[in-house]
Design an enzyme around this catalytic site. Structure first.
Site, mmCIF file in Angstrom:
data_model
loop_
_atom_site.group_PDB
_atom_site.id
_atom_site.type_symbol
_atom_site.label_atom_id
_atom_site.label_comp_id
_atom_site.label_asym_id
_atom_site.label_seq_id
_atom_site.Cartn_x
_atom_site.Cartn_y
_atom_site.Cartn_z
ATOM 1 C CE1 TYR A 5 -7.544 11.813 -9.613
ATOM 2 C CE2 TYR A 5 -8.319 13.482 -11.147
ATOM 3 C CZ TYR A 5 -7.577 12.350 -10.883
ATOM 4 O OH TYR A 5 -6.864 11.754 -11.894
ATOM 5 C CG ASP B 166 -1.894 1.088 1.315
ATOM 6 O OD1 ASP B 166 -1.684 2.126 0.646
ATOM 7 O OD2 ASP B 166 -2.889 0.926 2.036
ATOM 8 C CB VAL B 167 1.441 4.098 -2.372
ATOM 9 C CG1 VAL B 167 1.931 3.308 -3.561
ATOM 10 C CG2 VAL B 167 0.019 4.591 -2.562
ATOM 11 C CB SER C 284 -5.092 14.490 -13.495
ATOM 12 O OG SER C 284 -6.350 14.706 -14.103
HETATM 13 P P1 NAD Z 1 -6.834 2.211 -11.980
HETATM 14 O O1 NAD Z 1 -7.821 2.266 -10.866
HETATM 15 O O2 NAD Z 1 -7.156 1.415 -13.193
HETATM 16 O O3 NAD Z 1 -5.417 1.751 -11.442
HETATM 17 C C1 NAD Z 1 -4.885 2.280 -10.264
HETATM 18 C C2 NAD Z 1 -4.027 1.217 -9.609
HETATM 19 O O4 NAD Z 1 -3.472 1.807 -8.419
HETATM 20 C C3 NAD Z 1 -4.830 -0.012 -9.179
HETATM 21 O O5 NAD Z 1 -4.162 -1.199 -9.583
HETATM 22 C C4 NAD Z 1 -4.884 0.108 -7.668
HETATM 23 O O6 NAD Z 1 -4.915 -1.161 -6.997
HETATM 24 C C5 NAD Z 1 -3.611 0.872 -7.367
HETATM 25 N N1 NAD Z 1 -3.703 1.569 -6.088
HETATM 26 C C6 NAD Z 1 -4.693 2.392 -5.680
HETATM 27 N N2 NAD Z 1 -4.461 2.794 -4.414
HETATM 28 C C7 NAD Z 1 -3.296 2.200 -4.033
HETATM 29 C C8 NAD Z 1 -2.546 2.213 -2.843
HETATM 30 N N3 NAD Z 1 -2.954 2.898 -1.756
HETATM 31 N N4 NAD Z 1 -1.392 1.511 -2.793
HETATM 32 C C9 NAD Z 1 -0.978 0.781 -3.874
HETATM 33 N N5 NAD Z 1 -1.673 0.725 -5.025
HETATM 34 C C10 NAD Z 1 -2.816 1.429 -5.107
HETATM 35 O O7 NAD Z 1 -6.579 3.747 -12.361
HETATM 36 P P2 NAD Z 1 -5.877 4.416 -13.631
HETATM 37 O O8 NAD Z 1 -6.922 5.069 -14.435
HETATM 38 O O9 NAD Z 1 -4.934 3.477 -14.255
HETATM 39 O O10 NAD Z 1 -5.101 5.597 -12.882
HETATM 40 C C11 NAD Z 1 -3.706 5.590 -12.690
HETATM 41 C C12 NAD Z 1 -3.276 7.016 -12.413
HETATM 42 O O11 NAD Z 1 -3.651 7.844 -13.508
HETATM 43 C C13 NAD Z 1 -3.903 7.638 -11.171
HETATM 44 O O12 NAD Z 1 -2.930 8.418 -10.495
HETATM 45 C C14 NAD Z 1 -4.988 8.526 -11.759
HETATM 46 O O13 NAD Z 1 -5.322 9.622 -10.934
HETATM 47 C C15 NAD Z 1 -4.318 8.985 -13.029
HETATM 48 N N6 NAD Z 1 -5.239 9.480 -14.053
HETATM 49 C C16 NAD Z 1 -6.138 8.653 -14.644
HETATM 50 C C17 NAD Z 1 -6.976 9.174 -15.634
HETATM 51 C C18 NAD Z 1 -7.997 8.324 -16.344
HETATM 52 O O14 NAD Z 1 -8.799 8.886 -17.117
HETATM 53 N N7 NAD Z 1 -8.005 7.022 -16.157
HETATM 54 C C19 NAD Z 1 -6.910 10.529 -15.996
HETATM 55 C C20 NAD Z 1 -5.977 11.326 -15.354
HETATM 56 C C21 NAD Z 1 -5.139 10.795 -14.397
#
Ligand code: NAD
Length: 258
Positions: free
Chosen positions: A154, A62-63, A141
């Site tokens: 967020y 967990d981060v 983001s």
């Molecule tokens: P996702 O939910 O598909 O993947 C996120 C991963 O992070 C998951 O595998 C989850 O288990 C892991 N995670 C979450 N909390 C954690 C913790 N406390 N410790 C360890 N692991 C943890 O999400 P995503 O869309 O792939 O997002 C990844 C990043 O991209 C995030 O920082 C998100 O804010 C950013 N982001 C996503 C989008 C989008 O449209 N999907 C847009 C802008 C930014």
């Protein structure tokens, strides 16, 4: 030669979505990657899909756990890997308007998206002291720059990520450490899938308002990540690169489409 064969990368959030796309891209380009995630099943699924000359190892964690940097360091020592890239990608999204966001919710967003990223970045720059440098890549983001709708906590965290990226780039450039970030637009991942399903208009608005007329994929973000962590980007630091199909540029249709 592969573009990342000289990189050993610690990648958080490697068990899903954008992180999985990054892991696939990094391995394809020859990097060694230690994928860190809460989800053991997610990491296993990522491991099953990576193909290339790189090497993929995993650490379930967990981060937000303050001892995680020590656990990462100890795992790297066991592997006899000297890391030189940190990708702070794990994050949580969603939320509501500020008036509806209580302290517990706000603190959860800050813990995962900011404090954890800060703590791992601190561990990286301290581990790399006197070792010739490294790269920190943060997943910010488009909400780092613009408002969209109902994501107050967020947006707060993602603006902080862009700010910390600039600040650490300023402070650590002299040690050969580059600090950069990516600002994805709407990317179809498990994070956004539920919201897109329940509110399909979001996806359509994004497509209609994007100059490139589509939503993004994890591979779109991974391609930017490969470039930014590679030596091809060796004169880029402090930058948060938008990868959003141009969505944040403007909102007006072309005259011939209006
Ligand atoms: P996702 O939910 O598909 O993947 C996120 C991963 O992070 C998951 O595998 C989850 O288990 C892991 N995670 C979450 N909390 C954690 C913790 N406390 N410790 C360890 N692991 C943890 O999400 P995503 O869309 O792939 O997002 C990844 C990043 O991209 C995030 O920082 C998100 O804010 C950013 N982001 C996503 C989008 C989008 O449209 N999907 C847009 C802008 C930014």
């Amino acid at each position: 030669m592969s573009r990342l064969s000289n990189k050993t990368i610690v990648l958080t959030g490697a068990g899903s979505g954008i992180g999985r796309g990054m892991a696939e891209g990094f391995i394809r380009e020859g990097a060694k990657v230690l994928g860190v995630d809460l989800s053991e099943a997610g990491l296993a699924e990522t491991a099953a899909g990576v193909v290339g000359s790189g090497q993929f190892e995993v650490l379930v964690g967990d981060v937000t756990e303050p001892k995680l940097p020590d656990a990462i360091q100890s795992r790297l020592s066991d592997l006899d890997w000297n890391w030189n890239v940190l990708c702070n990608n794990a994050g949580i999204g969603g939320g509501g308007m500020a008036g509806d966001c209580d302290d517990a919710t706000l603190n959860r967003y800050l813990d995962v998206n900011v404090t954890a990223l800060f703590r791992l970045s601190r561990a990286a720059v301290n581990a790399w002291k006197g070792k010739g440098g490294g790269v920190i890549l943060n997943t910010a983001s488009i909400y780092s720059f613009i408002g969209a709708t109902g994501s107050a906590a967020y947006s707060t965290t993602k603006a902080a990520v862009a700010g910390l990226t600039r600040q650490m780039a300023t402070d650590y450039g002299v040690e050969g450490i580059r600090v950069v970030a990516l600002a994805p637009g709407l990317i179809e991942t498990p994070l956004t899938a539920a919201r897109i399903r329940s509110e399909p208009w979001r996806r359509q608005i994004f497509i209609d308002q994007s100059p490139l007329r589509r939503v993004g994929t994890p591979a779109d973000i991974a391609n930017g990540a490969i470039f930014l962590v590679s030596d091809e980007a060796s004169f880029i630091t402090g930058e948060t690169l938008r990868i959003d199909g141009g969505w944040s540029l403007g909102r007006y249709p072309r005259p011939d489409e209006a």
